[in-house]
Motif scaffolding. Structure first.
Motif: not given
Length: 377
Positions: A35-42
């Motif tokens: 699973g991944r959460i993009s740095s832009q989203c964070l």
């Protein structure tokens, strides 16, 4: 000084950050899907979180294509005649556009993050242009690119804290490019991801049993459940350099660091939260403060995906691997020895050994205070 934050957050069923098909983002790491959460989203979830907005009120910018509308509001407050404002609005749509092409939509071609001082600088130039024009027709003849060149002092103009942290790249001489002082990695799951689908129906309240059949609609939404490793590195000297034209930059940094640590722990990406309510606090946090100017991620602690075992859950196994990686890195790379580390784990259940030279914080507030104390001159 570098301040590096390593955080583990274990989420239940969520879809925090979607791809173009609406599914949770993912990546391949260690040869398996995670699973991944993009740095832009964070970064966006931190920047716009109510907590960060409250703690750093007055020091934050706004990212928008509606800059012309913000400037018009400033000019209206300054008493500029209403007949000039529609022309001003249209002229400003040509900003950050190589050809200075204007439009009737009231928005710029490029989305830019502006500091409050950026908006004031544009408003001052536009007010002067209005004052120098004897009528509306003269203002209409001025090119947007010419107005843009009149917005001087970009390099010495104070920028907002969020620009100083996360940087800015813009194709306009009116605003300064800013190199970010904070690096943020894409968060990834310590475990192998298993994608799932929720099939749902929406029932029609007017349908009566045994009279009508079926539902008002049917649909599906993708989701997964992951323990994420989150990593970010803050260059304090670079942050101070970015804020050099702000009022009392040292004090601003001392306020920003605890606000950032609060926000990273207490906020979550907003994707599909109304459907999943994945509002999670961290299970473990390690903060490292070091003078050695080399940021180090411990991502490879999870090159082999973590699994829940009979006697240890996913969180405990993830924590133990992180702790092992920290101690192994310290042993293998002695140049990194002069590092002040503070560790927090939920309930204090997984402390570092006393001889590890790492402070175990009793609670998260104590961890933050330790970091703040390292910033004191």
């Amino acid at each position: 000084m570098l301040i590096e934050i390593h955080m583990l957050k274990n989420y239940p069923a969520t879809n925090l950050n979607r791809d173009d098909m609406g599914a949770p983002k993912s990546c391949i790491f260690g040869g398996v899907q995670r699973g991944r959460i993009s740095s832009q989203c964070l970064k966006r979830s931190w920047r716009v979180s109510p907590l960060f907005q409250k703690e750093m009120a007055g020091h934050l910018g706004i990212r928008t294509r509606k800059m012309p509308q913000l400037v018009v509001e400033e000019l209206r407050k300054d008493g500029v005649a209403e007949e000039y404002l529609p022309i001003v609005l249209k002229k400003l749509t040509g900003f950050a556009n190589k050809n200075g092409k204007e439009n009737d939509l009231g928005i710029t071609n490029q989305i830019v993050i502006y500091s409050p001082d950026d908006i004031k600088a544009i408003a001052e130039v536009m007010k002067k242009q209005v004052e120098e024009c004897s009528d509306v027709k003269k203002l209409e003849k001025i090119k947007a690119t010419d107005i843009e060149k009149l917005v001087k002092g970009a390099e010495a103009r104070p920028i907002s804290l969020d620009i100083a942290l996360f940087g800015r790249m813009v194709t306009s001489p009116a605003f300064a490019d800013v190199e970010a002082s904070m690096q943020v990695a894409h968060a990834f799951s310590t475990n192998r991801v298993v994608m799932e689908v929720d099939y749902f129906t929406a029932m029609d309240d007017m349908i009566k049993m045994n009279e009508d059949l079926g539902s008002g609609m049917i649909g599906d939404v993708d989701f997964n459940s992951n323990c994420y490793y989150i990593y970010a590195s803050l260059d304090v000297e670079k942050l101070l350099e970015n804020l050099q034209y702000a009022e009392n930059p040292e004090e601003l940094v001392r306020s920003a660091v605890p606000a950032l640590l609060h926000t990273m722990a207490y906020s979550n990406p907003t994707g599909k939260q109304n459907s999943f309510a994945g509002n999670i606090l961290p299970s473990a946090v390690l903060v490292e403060c070091k003078e050695f100017p080399v940021p180090v991620s411990y991502a490879n602690a999870y090159a082999k995906p973590v699994r829940a075992l009979k006697d240890k859950d996913l969180i405990q196994n993830s924590i133990e691997l992180l702790q092992e990686k920290v101690l192994q890195t310290e042993h293998d790379f002695p140049s990194l020895e002069k590092v002040e580390r503070v560790w927090f784990s939920e309930g204090g259940k997984y402390p570092f050994a006393d001889d590890a030279g790492i402070k175990n914080a009793d609670d998260y507030d104590s961890l933050i205070q330790f970091v703040v104390d390292t910033l004191k001159p």
